[in-house]
Design a protein around this motif. Structure first.
Motif, PDB file in Angstrom:
ATOM      1  N   ALA A  91       0.841  -1.200   0.000  1.00  0.00           N
ATOM      2  CA  ALA A  91       0.000   0.000   0.000  1.00  0.00           C
ATOM      3  C   ALA A  91       0.876   1.250   0.000  1.00  0.00           C
ATOM      4  CB  ALA A  91      -0.929   0.003   1.209  1.00  0.00           C
ATOM      5  N   GLY A  92       1.966   1.222   0.776  1.00  0.00           N
ATOM      6  CA  GLY A  92       2.871   2.365   0.856  1.00  0.00           C
ATOM      7  C   GLY A  92       3.542   2.644  -0.475  1.00  0.00           C
ATOM      8  N   THR A  93       3.916   1.576  -1.180  1.00  0.00           N
ATOM      9  CA  THR A  93       4.551   1.769  -2.480  1.00  0.00           C
ATOM     10  C   THR A  93       3.568   2.403  -3.461  1.00  0.00           C
ATOM     11  OG1 THR A  93       5.833  -0.203  -2.021  1.00  0.00           O
ATOM     12  CG2 THR A  93       5.880   0.617  -4.273  1.00  0.00           C
ATOM     13  N   LEU A  94       2.320   1.903  -3.441  1.00  0.00           N
ATOM     14  CA  LEU A  94       1.305   2.462  -4.332  1.00  0.00           C
ATOM     15  C   LEU A  94       1.078   3.941  -4.022  1.00  0.00           C
ATOM     16  CD1 LEU A  94      -0.819   1.916  -6.522  1.00  0.00           C
ATOM     17  CD2 LEU A  94      -2.451   1.486  -4.708  1.00  0.00           C
ATOM     18  N   LEU A  95       0.979   4.250  -2.735  1.00  0.00           N
ATOM     19  CA  LEU A  95       0.762   5.631  -2.304  1.00  0.00           C
ATOM     20  C   LEU A  95       1.923   6.521  -2.770  1.00  0.00           C
ATOM     21  CD1 LEU A  95      -1.321   7.211  -0.690  1.00  0.00           C
ATOM     22  CD2 LEU A  95      -0.005   6.758   1.369  1.00  0.00           C
ATOM     23  N   THR A  96       3.140   5.987  -2.669  1.00  0.00           N
ATOM     24  CA  THR A  96       4.319   6.748  -3.108  1.00  0.00           C
ATOM     25  C   THR A  96       4.201   7.088  -4.597  1.00  0.00           C
ATOM     26  OG1 THR A  96       5.569   5.388  -1.574  1.00  0.00           O
ATOM     27  CG2 THR A  96       6.827   6.769  -3.064  1.00  0.00           C
ATOM     28  N   ILE A  97       3.775   6.092  -5.373  1.00  0.00           N
ATOM     29  CA  ILE A  97       3.658   6.315  -6.817  1.00  0.00           C
ATOM     30  C   ILE A  97       2.559   7.337  -7.123  1.00  0.00           C
ATOM     31  CG2 ILE A  97       3.067   5.192  -9.003  1.00  0.00           C
ATOM     32  CD1 ILE A  97       4.422   2.660  -7.811  1.00  0.00           C
ATOM     33  N   VAL A  98       1.433   7.218  -6.400  1.00  0.00           N
ATOM     34  CA  VAL A  98       0.336   8.176  -6.593  1.00  0.00           C
ATOM     35  C   VAL A  98       0.824   9.599  -6.299  1.00  0.00           C
ATOM     36  CG1 VAL A  98      -1.890   8.926  -5.673  1.00  0.00           C
ATOM     37  CG2 VAL A  98      -1.499   6.522  -6.145  1.00  0.00           C
ATOM     38  N   MET A  99       1.609   9.729  -5.232  1.00  0.00           N
ATOM     39  CA  MET A  99       2.114  11.054  -4.868  1.00  0.00           C
ATOM     40  C   MET A  99       3.061  11.592  -5.934  1.00  0.00           C
ATOM     41  SD  MET A  99       2.686  10.199  -0.890  1.00  0.00           S
ATOM     42  CE  MET A  99       3.258  11.708  -0.212  1.00  0.00           C
ATOM     43  N   CYS A 100       3.905  10.743  -6.477  1.00  0.00           N
ATOM     44  CA  CYS A 100       4.799  11.177  -7.545  1.00  0.00           C
ATOM     45  C   CYS A 100       3.988  11.637  -8.747  1.00  0.00           C
ATOM     46  CB  CYS A 100       5.732  10.046  -7.966  1.00  0.00           C
ATOM     47  SG  CYS A 100       6.985   9.693  -6.762  1.00  0.00           S
ATOM     48  N   LYS A 101       2.933  10.891  -9.057  1.00  0.00           N
ATOM     49  CA  LYS A 101       2.097  11.229 -10.196  1.00  0.00           C
ATOM     50  C   LYS A 101       1.489  12.613 -10.035  1.00  0.00           C
ATOM     51  CE  LYS A 101       0.390   7.044 -12.379  1.00  0.00           C
ATOM     52  NZ  LYS A 101      -0.563   5.992 -12.046  1.00  0.00           N
ATOM     53  N   ALA A 102       1.058  12.927  -8.808  1.00  0.00           N
ATOM     54  CA  ALA A 102       0.452  14.236  -8.558  1.00  0.00           C
ATOM     55  C   ALA A 102       1.430  15.353  -8.878  1.00  0.00           C
ATOM     56  CB  ALA A 102      -0.017  14.333  -7.111  1.00  0.00           C
ATOM     57  N   MET A 103       2.720  15.063  -8.766  1.00  0.00           N
ATOM     58  CA  MET A 103       3.721  16.081  -9.091  1.00  0.00           C
ATOM     59  C   MET A 103       4.253  15.892 -10.505  1.00  0.00           C
ATOM     60  SD  MET A 103       5.846  16.519  -5.585  1.00  0.00           S
ATOM     61  CE  MET A 103       6.585  14.915  -5.527  1.00  0.00           C
ATOM     62  N   ASN A 104       3.684  14.915 -11.203  1.00  0.00           N
ATOM     63  CA  ASN A 104       4.096  14.585 -12.559  1.00  0.00           C
ATOM     64  C   ASN A 104       5.584  14.272 -12.649  1.00  0.00           C
ATOM     65  OD1 ASN A 104       3.427  14.030 -15.171  1.00  0.00           O
ATOM     66  ND2 ASN A 104       3.959  16.078 -15.897  1.00  0.00           N
TER      67      ASN A 104
ATOM     68  N   LEU B 208       9.380   8.288  -9.697  1.00  0.00           N
ATOM     69  CA  LEU B 208      10.023   8.049  -8.406  1.00  0.00           C
ATOM     70  C   LEU B 208      11.543   8.182  -8.525  1.00  0.00           C
ATOM     71  CD1 LEU B 208       9.632   7.293  -5.490  1.00  0.00           C
ATOM     72  CD2 LEU B 208       9.645   4.897  -6.144  1.00  0.00           C
ATOM     73  N   SER B 209      12.101   7.685  -9.624  1.00  0.00           N
ATOM     74  CA  SER B 209      13.561   7.760  -9.756  1.00  0.00           C
ATOM     75  C   SER B 209      14.002   9.211  -9.906  1.00  0.00           C
ATOM     76  CB  SER B 209      14.045   6.921 -10.933  1.00  0.00           C
ATOM     77  OG  SER B 209      13.600   7.499 -12.128  1.00  0.00           O
ATOM     78  N   ASN B 210      13.128  10.027 -10.506  1.00  0.00           N
ATOM     79  CA  ASN B 210      13.457  11.444 -10.636  1.00  0.00           C
ATOM     80  C   ASN B 210      13.504  12.109  -9.255  1.00  0.00           C
ATOM     81  OD1 ASN B 210      12.259  14.406 -10.952  1.00  0.00           O
ATOM     82  ND2 ASN B 210      13.468  13.902 -12.757  1.00  0.00           N
ATOM     83  N   VAL B 211      12.609  11.689  -8.365  1.00  0.00           N
ATOM     84  CA  VAL B 211      12.609  12.246  -7.008  1.00  0.00           C
ATOM     85  C   VAL B 211      13.872  11.828  -6.276  1.00  0.00           C
ATOM     86  CG1 VAL B 211      11.485  12.143  -4.768  1.00  0.00           C
ATOM     87  CG2 VAL B 211      10.111  12.392  -6.829  1.00  0.00           C
ATOM     88  N   ILE B 212      14.225  10.527  -6.398  1.00  0.00           N
ATOM     89  CA  ILE B 212      15.322  10.003  -5.598  1.00  0.00           C
ATOM     90  C   ILE B 212      16.675  10.395  -6.169  1.00  0.00           C
ATOM     91  CG2 ILE B 212      16.432   7.891  -4.804  1.00  0.00           C
ATOM     92  CD1 ILE B 212      13.594   6.723  -4.681  1.00  0.00           C
ATOM     93  N   PHE B 213      16.821  10.265  -7.484  1.00  0.00           N
ATOM     94  CA  PHE B 213      18.120  10.584  -8.067  1.00  0.00           C
ATOM     95  C   PHE B 213      18.177  12.026  -8.551  1.00  0.00           C
ATOM     96  CE2 PHE B 213      17.476   5.967  -8.755  1.00  0.00           C
ATOM     97  CZ  PHE B 213      18.329   5.564  -7.755  1.00  0.00           C
TER      98      PHE B 213
END
Lengths: 471, 101
Positions: free
Chosen positions: A255-268, A271-276
């Motif tokens: 659930a946490g992974t899905l939520l993380t992806i949803v949050m990234c999507k909201a910022m367009n 995830l790798s762009n956020v981390i790296f």
């Protein structure tokens, strides 16, 4: 190994707890039942904990219940309960995200400690050592990372720290960490030194992992670390053949992974762009680009804003984190009610990442008793801006920055925004001309329809309300 | 290698639960409105506090005169409780505000 009646009771207790976790998460997906869902999961947790304390037995003769142990366990639970309860009750709503991060870190530390203690009981057993080290590494990374995220959110450490070519360093470090763990597993070593070195290295990696990431991305990081801790708990479940740890941990992990992806999507962003993060490099370029676009801005005072709003048909309020920091959520509610009394239609436009977490702004406004139906999400409010007379932006910046649509060089290019520039009048309340959280300039300020309403959000809104009352 | 295969064989049931839980986790929060993302993250955060069960097991299994293990276990139980209690209480506080007036 022979099973006893207590084992079956414990298994049933664990099953019941697992069901409450699933049910709790399910109910939390609906505003009407969310609170009940949380309480149900909490009740399940009590059952699992009580069952373990009184009924658990490993059937290898290790388990015993001397009074000293039971007293220590009870004492630890009481201490944890009192501290956790009081902190959670006292924290300000604006500080919620960092508290979640801190509690997440505690869970990670708990998993890491379990690994440290279990290692010596299992040397030589490759599969057990594997689960132990995996749980310990993930728990430690989650703990150290959460503490850094906590410090970034509460402002102790506001600037991202980037070593030269930090991505390369981090990845090599991570590989070394895995290699070290693999060596420990296959060599069957029982060296305490190696264990503590691995523990320290995992903590260091947690720090290195989070420290280059900017504060604006912390919600994503917390959500990711949240699923890490879930994974660490699940490894504990494997070690003890404990189903409730496994289901609870994996549920949160997925659930946490899905939520993380949803949050990234909201910022367009990915995830790798956020981390790296290409974020740091991009903003320097965009800052240069935006500087050229600078024009003149015009100021407006509380009296003029009051008149403008008083004779409008429709006003949309765009609250941002600045509103929360200034504790102005109650005043904005007062403004809203006053305008409604005068026959003005008022709505709040809520960007998915307004505040410091998705949904954070809803929590803050709900605290001020704002009617839930007046909070309109981005996709629904965007078509309404054309018919809006006045948009008042309070303490928000990046979520209304038109560069996200028009300037491909901007680091926020592609992020969906609230299209406030379609409204007839734009009032921007800010403390100063400084850039937003992402550190980039905003062309909206120089839009001919925009007026800058400078001042602290709470003070400015209070002035506005008293001016309105005189009209 | 043999040990890995034995491990998988012995844990087949656990692996089943693991795989199915992954899907349950994804399904169950699939349609959450963004309004509830923060409380949901906080609630999930409390649920992984179930790691406290492991900390309690460590304490129950250690020798009563092994003071190092006892004190480390004690710290682990305190931390786990903080995660559980703090997580659920803070989530409740957030959700309390969503109630209908």
């Amino acid at each position: 190994m022979h099973f006893m009646i207590t084992d079956y009771i414990l298994e049933i207790a664990y099953l019941a707890a697992s069901v409450t976790f699933v049910l709790g998460l399910k109910l939390m997906a609906n505003p009407k039942t969310a609170r009940k869902g949380n309480l149900i999961a909490a009740a399940g947790m009590c059952v699992a904990v009580a069952g373990t304390v009184f009924l658990y037995d490993d059937h290898h003769g290790h388990t015993s219940r001397e009074s000293v142990k039971l007293i220590l366990i009870a004492l630890a639970i009481v201490i944890g309960t009192v501290i956790g309860w009081v902190t959670a009750k006292k924290v300000k709503m604006t500080a919620m995200p960092e508290l979640v991060s801190l509690f997440n870190g505690m869970g990670g530390a708990c998993a890491a400690l379990i690994g440290l203690m279990e290692f010596h009981h299992n040397t030589g057993n490759i599969s057990a050592v594997m689960t132990i080290l995996a749980g310990m590494i993930i728990g430690s990374v989650s703990f150290a990372g959460s503490i850094i995220a906590f410090m970034k959110l509460n402002g102790t450490m506001s600037k991202p720290v980037r070593l030269p070519s930090y991505n390369l360093i981090n990845n090599i470090f991570l590989l070394a960490l895995f290699a070290d763990a693999a060596w420990m597993i296959y060599s069957g070593t029982s060296s305490s030194l190696m264990l503590y070195l691995l523990f320290a290295a995992a903590l260091l990696y947690g720090v290195l992992f989070v420290i280059p990431i900017g504060g604006a991305d912390m919600p994503v990081v917390i959500s990711l670390l949240n699923s890490f801790t879930g994974l660490a708990a699940a490894f504990g479940g494997f070690l003890y053949h404990n189903q409730v740890m496994l289901t609870g941990g994996i549920l949160v992990g997925s659930a946490g992974t899905l939520l993380t992806i949803v949050m990234c999507k909201a910022m367009n962003r990915s995830l790798s762009n956020v981390i790296f993060g290409a974020f740091g490099e991009g903003s320097a370029k965009a800052a240069g680009g935006a500087a050229a676009a600078k024009g003149s801005t015009k100021d407006i005072g509380a009296t003029d804003v009051a008149v403008l709003m008083n004779y409008s048909k429709k006003v949309v309020l765009v609250p941002g984190y600045g509103l929360a920091v200034a504790q102005a959520q109650h005043v904005i509610h007062e403004l809203e009610m006053l305008l409604e009394e005068r026959g003005v239609e008022v709505k709040y436009a809520i960007h998915p990442v307004a505040g410091r977490m998705p949904g954070h702004m809803n929590v803050l406004l709900a605290e001020a008793n704002v009617d839930y139906g007046k909070l309109v999400e981005m996709d629904e409010i965007n078509p309404e801006f054309e018919n809006t007379d006045v948009v008042l932006i309070v303490g928000a910046n990046d979520v209304v920055n038109p560069a996200a649509k028009s300037n491909p060089a901007s680091p926020i290019y592609g992020m969906p925004i609230l299209e406030v520039d379609k409204a007839k009048n734009i009032i921007m309340n800010k403390r100063s001309m400084s850039a937003g959280y992402a550190g980039i300039d905003n062309d909206l300020f120089y839009n001919p329809k925009t007026s800058m309403f400078f001042g602290d959000a709470k003070k400015a809104l209070t002035d506005l309300v008293s001016e309105l009352k005189t009209l | 290698m043999d040990q890995i295969i034995t491990f998988i064989g012995e844990n087949m049931q656990m692996i089943y639960i693991l795989v199915l839980s992954v899907f349950v986790g994804i399904e169950v929060i699939g349609h959450v409105p963004s309004v509830l993302h923060t409380p949901l993250m906080s609630g999930a955060n409390a649920i992984h506090g179930v790691v406290i069960v492991g900390a309690i097991i460590v304490m129950l299994n250690c020798e009563p005169d092994n003071y190092l293990s006892l004190s480390l276990g004690f710290v682990a139980v305190v931390l786990g409780t903080l995660n559980v209690v703090g997580g659920f209480v803070v989530t409740d506080r957030m959700l309390e505000m969503f109630k209908k007036k």
